[in-house]
Design a protein around this motif. Structure first.
Motif, short mmCIF file in Angstrom:
data_model
loop_
_atom_site.label_atom_id
_atom_site.label_comp_id
_atom_site.label_asym_id
_atom_site.label_seq_id
_atom_site.Cartn_x
_atom_site.Cartn_y
_atom_site.Cartn_z
N VAL A 78 0.85 -1.20 0.00
CA VAL A 78 0.00 0.00 0.00
C VAL A 78 0.88 1.25 0.00
O VAL A 78 0.64 2.21 -0.74
CB VAL A 78 -0.94 0.00 1.22
N ALA A 79 1.93 1.26 0.83
CA ALA A 79 2.84 2.40 0.89
C ALA A 79 3.58 2.58 -0.43
O ALA A 79 3.77 3.70 -0.91
CB ALA A 79 3.83 2.22 2.04
N ALA A 80 4.02 1.47 -1.03
CA ALA A 80 4.74 1.56 -2.30
C ALA A 80 3.85 2.11 -3.40
O ALA A 80 4.29 2.90 -4.26
CB ALA A 80 5.28 0.19 -2.69
N GLU A 81 2.58 1.72 -3.39
CA GLU A 81 1.64 2.25 -4.38
C GLU A 81 1.44 3.75 -4.20
O GLU A 81 1.43 4.52 -5.16
CB GLU A 81 0.31 1.51 -4.26
N ARG A 82 1.32 4.20 -2.95
CA ARG A 82 1.12 5.63 -2.68
C ARG A 82 2.36 6.43 -3.01
O ARG A 82 2.27 7.61 -3.37
CB ARG A 82 0.72 5.82 -1.22
N ALA A 83 3.53 5.81 -2.87
CA ALA A 83 4.78 6.53 -3.13
C ALA A 83 4.88 7.01 -4.57
O ALA A 83 5.58 7.98 -4.86
CB ALA A 83 5.97 5.64 -2.79
N GLU A 84 4.18 6.33 -5.47
CA GLU A 84 4.20 6.73 -6.86
C GLU A 84 3.20 7.85 -7.15
O GLU A 84 3.18 8.40 -8.24
CB GLU A 84 3.89 5.52 -7.75
N GLN A 85 2.39 8.20 -6.12
CA GLN A 85 1.36 9.21 -6.32
C GLN A 85 1.61 10.49 -5.53
O GLN A 85 1.07 11.54 -5.87
CB GLN A 85 -0.01 8.63 -5.92
N VAL A 86 2.41 10.42 -4.48
CA VAL A 86 2.65 11.58 -3.63
C VAL A 86 4.15 11.79 -3.46
O VAL A 86 4.95 10.88 -3.65
CB VAL A 86 1.99 11.40 -2.24
N ASP A 87 4.51 13.01 -3.08
CA ASP A 87 5.92 13.36 -2.91
C ASP A 87 6.30 13.24 -1.43
O ASP A 87 6.50 14.23 -0.74
CB ASP A 87 6.16 14.79 -3.41
N GLU A 88 6.39 11.99 -0.96
CA GLU A 88 6.82 11.71 0.40
C GLU A 88 7.77 10.53 0.39
O GLU A 88 7.73 9.69 -0.51
CB GLU A 88 5.61 11.38 1.30
N THR A 89 8.63 10.47 1.41
CA THR A 89 9.59 9.37 1.48
C THR A 89 8.86 8.08 1.81
O THR A 89 7.83 8.07 2.49
CB THR A 89 10.65 9.64 2.55
N ILE A 90 9.42 6.98 1.34
CA ILE A 90 8.77 5.68 1.52
C ILE A 90 8.68 5.29 2.99
O ILE A 90 7.69 4.69 3.43
CB ILE A 90 9.49 4.59 0.69
N ASP A 91 9.70 5.65 3.80
CA ASP A 91 9.65 5.27 5.21
C ASP A 91 8.53 6.00 5.95
O ASP A 91 7.89 5.43 6.83
CB ASP A 91 11.01 5.49 5.89
N ARG A 92 8.28 7.27 5.59
CA ARG A 92 7.17 8.00 6.22
C ARG A 92 5.82 7.38 5.84
O ARG A 92 4.92 7.26 6.67
CB ARG A 92 7.21 9.47 5.83
N LEU A 93 5.69 7.03 4.58
CA LEU A 93 4.45 6.41 4.13
C LEU A 93 4.22 5.07 4.83
O LEU A 93 3.10 4.73 5.21
CB LEU A 93 4.48 6.22 2.62
N VAL A 94 5.29 4.31 5.00
CA VAL A 94 5.17 3.02 5.69
C VAL A 94 4.76 3.23 7.14
O VAL A 94 3.88 2.52 7.65
CB VAL A 94 6.49 2.23 5.60
N ARG A 95 5.39 4.18 7.82
CA ARG A 95 5.05 4.41 9.23
C ARG A 95 3.60 4.83 9.39
O ARG A 95 2.90 4.37 10.29
CB ARG A 95 5.96 5.49 9.83
N ARG A 96 3.14 5.71 8.49
CA ARG A 96 1.75 6.16 8.58
C ARG A 96 0.79 5.00 8.34
O ARG A 96 -0.20 4.84 9.07
CB ARG A 96 1.51 7.28 7.56
N GLU A 97 1.07 4.19 7.35
CA GLU A 97 0.21 3.05 7.06
C GLU A 97 0.28 2.03 8.18
O GLU A 97 -0.74 1.43 8.56
CB GLU A 97 0.62 2.41 5.73
N ALA A 98 1.48 1.81 8.74
CA ALA A 98 1.63 0.86 9.83
C ALA A 98 0.81 1.29 11.04
O ALA A 98 0.14 0.46 11.68
CB ALA A 98 3.10 0.71 10.21
#
Length: 297
Positions: free
Chosen positions: A241-261
């Motif tokens: 889910v985080a990897a999919e969002r990373a292609e749509q928004v300008d945020e680092t992958i680790d931040r996206l993972v933490r938020r999703e986690a």
């Protein structure tokens, strides 16, 4: 210590009912009027102070530029809230304040099962059955690992296709983890978060981290065992889910993972589920009721 000095003496909320991890950085964690507070910008004209719900979170991750007072440590210990010192964005763990549970039944049961080779492989087969959805006839760990590894590779492909992500296989270079593609980086970050949750579940029951039934060499072998039970349903779900969002928004992958986690941990009650799963794989319901321990998974 005066009664109520650091909160109500009976104020203990089970980790199963708490809300996972809270990450703080660049401030001081201390106690004000018996409550935990985090102050940022003390030497600036506009310092900020946030009250921290220490009884409703399982673990506080204290990032760079932070300090903690003795009163805060006593308060966290009193309410069984774990604290870890971590790196930037919470992607490295340096040390952790241990939980001090007042029980030993789980540890004694774990040692009993681990110390008997036949029972140890029985627990391992049970764990694989939970992960694979069927009881395999094999009793050799290497064979079981090979079967599980092949199924995981296929699951990676299915998850990547579901989220529209190009997948070229699992790749991880410990010397340069950022060299991997976004999906692999996301898996690494998600695995770290889930392992932290598993460590909390293991510690909250006073189980023994080094005594793993599938993993063997690590001092956190049992933590890794429990984290792997949630690989498909939690770790990989968070990662893709985080990897999919990373292609749509300008945020680092680790931040996206933490938020999703954080969202998944709260929604699925992951830590509580891990606690229940530990009791299940150790067959704690058999302790004290005279049930036999020798049946296979």
């Amino acid at each position: 210590m005066l009664k109520g000095r650091l909160g109500l003496e009976t104020a203990r909320i089970p980790h199963a009912d708490r809300h996972g991890l809270l990450w703080l950085s660049r401030g001081e964690l201390g106690v004000v009027d018996g409550c935990l507070h985090f102050q940022r910008g003390r030497d600036t004209p506009t310092p900020t102070v946030d009250q921290i719900p220490h009884q409703s979170v399982s673990m506080i991750l204290l990032g760079p530029g932070s300090s903690v007072t003795q009163d805060a440590l006593r308060l966290l210990a009193r309410h069984g809230t774990l604290m870890a010192a971590v790196g930037e964005d919470g992607v490295r763990s340096y040390t952790a304040l241990p939980l001090l549970p007042d029980r030993s039944d789980v540890a004694r049961r774990q040692a009993e099962l681990w110390g008997n080779p036949r029972r140890r492989i029985s627990v391992a087969r049970h764990m694989y059955a939970l992960r694979l959805g069927e009881v395999l006839p094999h009793r050799d760990l290497d064979t079981l690992r090979g079967i599980e590894g092949a199924r995981v590779k296929n699951f990676y492909k299915l998850m990547a296709a579901k989220h529209g992500i190009r997948w070229e296989g699992r790749q991880y270079d410990r010397a340069d983890p950022n060299a991997a593609d976004l999906a692999n980086q996301a898996i690494n970050h998600a695995a770290t978060a889930v392992q932290a949750a598993a460590a909390l579940a293991v510690q909250s029951l006073a189980a023994l981290p080094p005594l793993g039934f599938i993993h063997e060499d690590s001092g956190q072998s049992f933590v890794l065992d429990i984290a792997d039970l949630f690989r498909d349903t939690v770790t990989l779900q968070i990662a893709f889910v985080a990897a999919e969002r990373a292609e749509q928004v300008d945020e680092t992958i680790d931040r996206l993972v933490r938020r999703e986690a954080a969202a998944v941990f709260r929604k699925q009650q992951v830590i509580g589920g891990m606690i229940d799963r530990i009791k299940q794989v150790l067959r704690m319901e058999e302790v004290g009721n005279g049930a036999g321990d020798d049946r296979d998974s």
